[in-house]
Design a protein around this motif. Structure first.
Motif, mmCIF file in Angstrom:
data_model
loop_
_atom_site.group_PDB
_atom_site.id
_atom_site.type_symbol
_atom_site.label_atom_id
_atom_site.label_comp_id
_atom_site.label_asym_id
_atom_site.label_seq_id
_atom_site.Cartn_x
_atom_site.Cartn_y
_atom_site.Cartn_z
ATOM 1 N N GLY A 176 0.779 -1.224 0.000
ATOM 2 C CA GLY A 176 0.000 0.000 0.000
ATOM 3 C C GLY A 176 0.814 1.279 0.000
ATOM 4 N N ALA A 177 0.114 2.392 0.219
ATOM 5 C CA ALA A 177 0.733 3.711 0.170
ATOM 6 C C ALA A 177 1.674 3.913 1.356
ATOM 7 N N PRO A 178 2.860 4.504 1.120
ATOM 8 C CA PRO A 178 3.838 4.696 2.199
ATOM 9 C C PRO A 178 3.772 6.080 2.844
ATOM 10 N N ASP A 179 2.722 6.858 2.567
ATOM 11 C CA ASP A 179 2.738 8.282 2.913
ATOM 12 C C ASP A 179 2.606 8.593 4.395
ATOM 13 N N ARG A 180 2.221 7.654 5.239
ATOM 14 C CA ARG A 180 2.054 7.950 6.665
ATOM 15 C C ARG A 180 3.351 7.840 7.461
ATOM 16 N N TYR A 181 4.424 7.398 6.799
ATOM 17 C CA TYR A 181 5.686 7.183 7.507
ATOM 18 C C TYR A 181 6.823 8.001 6.882
ATOM 19 N N ASN A 182 7.797 8.308 7.714
ATOM 20 C CA ASN A 182 9.099 8.760 7.239
ATOM 21 C C ASN A 182 9.990 7.528 7.119
ATOM 22 N N TRP A 183 10.698 7.436 6.002
ATOM 23 C CA TRP A 183 11.468 6.231 5.708
ATOM 24 C C TRP A 183 12.955 6.559 5.744
ATOM 25 N N GLU A 184 13.695 5.788 6.510
ATOM 26 C CA GLU A 184 15.128 6.017 6.654
ATOM 27 C C GLU A 184 15.906 4.762 6.277
ATOM 28 N N LEU A 185 16.848 4.925 5.360
ATOM 29 C CA LEU A 185 17.711 3.815 4.961
ATOM 30 C C LEU A 185 18.878 3.714 5.934
ATOM 31 N N LYS A 186 18.925 2.615 6.677
ATOM 32 C CA LYS A 186 19.985 2.407 7.655
ATOM 33 C C LYS A 186 21.236 1.806 7.027
ATOM 34 N N GLY A 187 21.066 1.120 5.886
ATOM 35 C CA GLY A 187 22.189 0.461 5.232
ATOM 36 C C GLY A 187 21.927 -1.018 5.060
ATOM 37 N N LYS A 188 23.000 -1.776 4.973
ATOM 38 C CA LYS A 188 22.905 -3.224 4.839
ATOM 39 C C LYS A 188 23.530 -3.903 6.035
ATOM 40 N N LYS A 189 23.066 -5.110 6.299
ATOM 41 C CA LYS A 189 23.687 -5.956 7.302
ATOM 42 C C LYS A 189 23.431 -7.402 6.936
ATOM 43 N N GLU A 190 24.087 -8.306 7.615
ATOM 44 C CA GLU A 190 23.878 -9.732 7.410
ATOM 45 C C GLU A 190 22.943 -10.237 8.492
ATOM 46 N N LEU A 191 21.893 -10.944 8.079
ATOM 47 C CA LEU A 191 20.855 -11.382 9.009
ATOM 48 C C LEU A 191 20.494 -12.831 8.727
ATOM 49 N N TYR A 192 20.182 -13.571 9.778
ATOM 50 C CA TYR A 192 19.633 -14.911 9.598
ATOM 51 C C TYR A 192 18.136 -14.764 9.304
#
Length: 453
Positions: free
Chosen positions: A293-309
């Motif tokens: 859906g529409a993303p307009d209700r949030y502020n979006w921040e790119l934290k970067g990349k990481k390795e995750l299980y």
């Protein structure tokens, strides 16, 4: 643990120097990395030396056990569990888990994460890869960020410059052009008792319609129809969604057909934190597919990349040899049937804007770099408390080169309940790709026909 697994990768460091509100597509020089150091859809080709292998094209051949019937058998039955993460050692692996995953392990004495070798099976058809490369230099966010310009199909931003572009990559990812699936949703009680709700769902990109013509309904990204087939008290209810590309120009169109009333009505609440269909209050509308859906209700921040299980190559969970009772247990699914692997993910944080309303005040998304599918989401309530943890159990559709989910889970850490959506083990004809659909099948008038019990 090696702290380098959690720092930003050099290949994307440049992107974090750019404005988080940049609207521009990338240059031809930047796009030239696609298919070279990056995969055609934007993942890093290289491995990390010992844990994550190099991407060599993904899984494109079906195993001999596959019968071509939409039941995707495990191509790696010989793989053995390497180790498991549980309450006794979770702190040792915390750098490679989300806070929600850690909390889930600590919340349930019998919950664990079984870790297997990493296999980079994700890939897409060649024409989708080529279109994604073209999108890198042409597709842009509209000024408000609540939609796309110059977009038709495939991944919108293979070299994303901000968190919103990463989320749009999940929303726009190729899902097969047109498909039909028969699935079940369960919302178990704390003691494990459940009653499945069954759905027949159809999905078709606008450009995949049999009668598509350029310019036809050109602000629609895809059409989605969801009909409840069981239990009888809900059977015949149908949801229809036209997902728009520029949601400032026109918000999502949605209609519901109520079989009891035998009427079709507009459904503006099928969005944001409106209640999910037949979910017993265990998910919001935008929890489906981990986010939509529409993303307009949030502020979006790119934290970067990481390795995750993260859950990956979860073919056992889709096996027709299992019943739903084999999978669904008190508190959580049977983790003995799950498979997790170490993969690189994009980390994006969504924080509710001032003046906006949503039951989730913050969400942390972890998106698989090889598929752009969201793998894990941690949801926080308005007071900042960790509330729900979502996971998507990845499964590559190897006879069509399409990443998908065996199913998705949503654990409520406060109530002790959970939801599973997308179960296919007991369903006939679980997935059918390449279905022929025409525009008239996705009109409000068609809902009444689909809702006949």
């Amino acid at each position: 643990m090696n702290s380098s697994r959690n720092v930003l990768y050099g290949a994307i460091a440049w992107s974090l120097l750019l404005s988080s509100h940049s609207m521009a597509a990338v240059s031809q020089e930047e796009a030239a990395r696609l298919g070279e150091t990056l995969t055609p859809i934007g993942a890093e080709k290289a491995g990390n030396g010992d844990k994550i292998p190099e991407w060599t094209g993904g899984l494109t051949e079906a195993p001999a056990s596959y019968k071509g019937d939409g039941r995707y058998t495990d191509p790696f039955p010989q793989d053995k569990e390497l180790f498991r993460i549980d309450q006794s050692n979770v702190d040792e692996y915390s750098d490679n888990l989300s806070p929600g995953q850690i909390a889930t392990i600590k919340n349930y004495d019998d919950y664990f994460i079984p870790v297997y070798q990493t296999r980079r099976t994700g890939t897409y058809p060649e024409d989708v890869q080529q279109k994604t490369i073209e999108n890198a230099t042409t597709v842009e966010l509209i000024e408000s960020g609540n939609g796309l310009e110059n977009y038709k199909t495939a991944t919108a931003f293979p070299i994303p410059q901000n968190g919103l572009e990463v989320i749009f990559n999940h929303i726009t990812r190729y899902r097969g052009g047109s498909f039909t699936r028969n699935v079940a949703q369960v919302t178990p009680q704390p003691n494990g008792d459940f009653s499945p709700v069954r759905f027949t769902e159809s999905f078709t990109e606008r450009v995949a319609l049999e009668d598509y013509e350029p310019g036809q309904d050109d602000n629609v990204m895809f059409y989605f129809k969801q009909a409840i087939t069981a239990p009888s008290r809900l059977a015949g209810n149908v949801l229809l969604v036209h997902e728009t590309i520029n949601q400032v120009e026109e918000p999502r169109r949605a209609w519901l057909y109520n079989s009891g009333q035998r009427r079709v009505r507009r459904a503006p609440n099928v969005a944001y934190d409106g209640p999910g269909t037949a979910a017993d209050g265990q998910r919001t509308s935008d929890n489906l597919d981990l986010y939509n859906g529409a993303p307009d209700r949030y502020n979006w921040e790119l934290k970067g990349k990481k390795e995750l299980y993260i859950p990956y190559n979860s073919y056992r969970l889709a096996s027709e040899e299992l019943s739903y009772g084999d999978i669904i247990k008190p508190g959580h699914i049977d983790q003995n049937l799950a498979r997790y692997e170490l993969h690189r993910v994009w980390h994006v944080t969504a924080t509710l804007k001032d003046g906006e309303r949503h039951v989730y005040g913050k969400r942390d998304f972890y998106i698989d770099e090889d598929t752009w599918q969201i793998a894990v989401v941690d949801h926080y309530d308005g007071r900042g408390n960790l509330w729900r943890v979502a996971e998507a159990h990845n499964m590559q559709i190897y006879d069509a080169n399409i990443p998908a989910y065996a199913f998705e889970t949503l654990y409520d850490l406060l109530s002790g309940r959970y939801l599973v959506m997308g179960l296919t083990n007991e369903e006939s004809e679980p997935y059918t790709y390449g279905t022929e659909r025409r525009s008239r099948e996705y009109t409000p008038a068609a809902l009444r026909r689909d809702g006949v019990r």
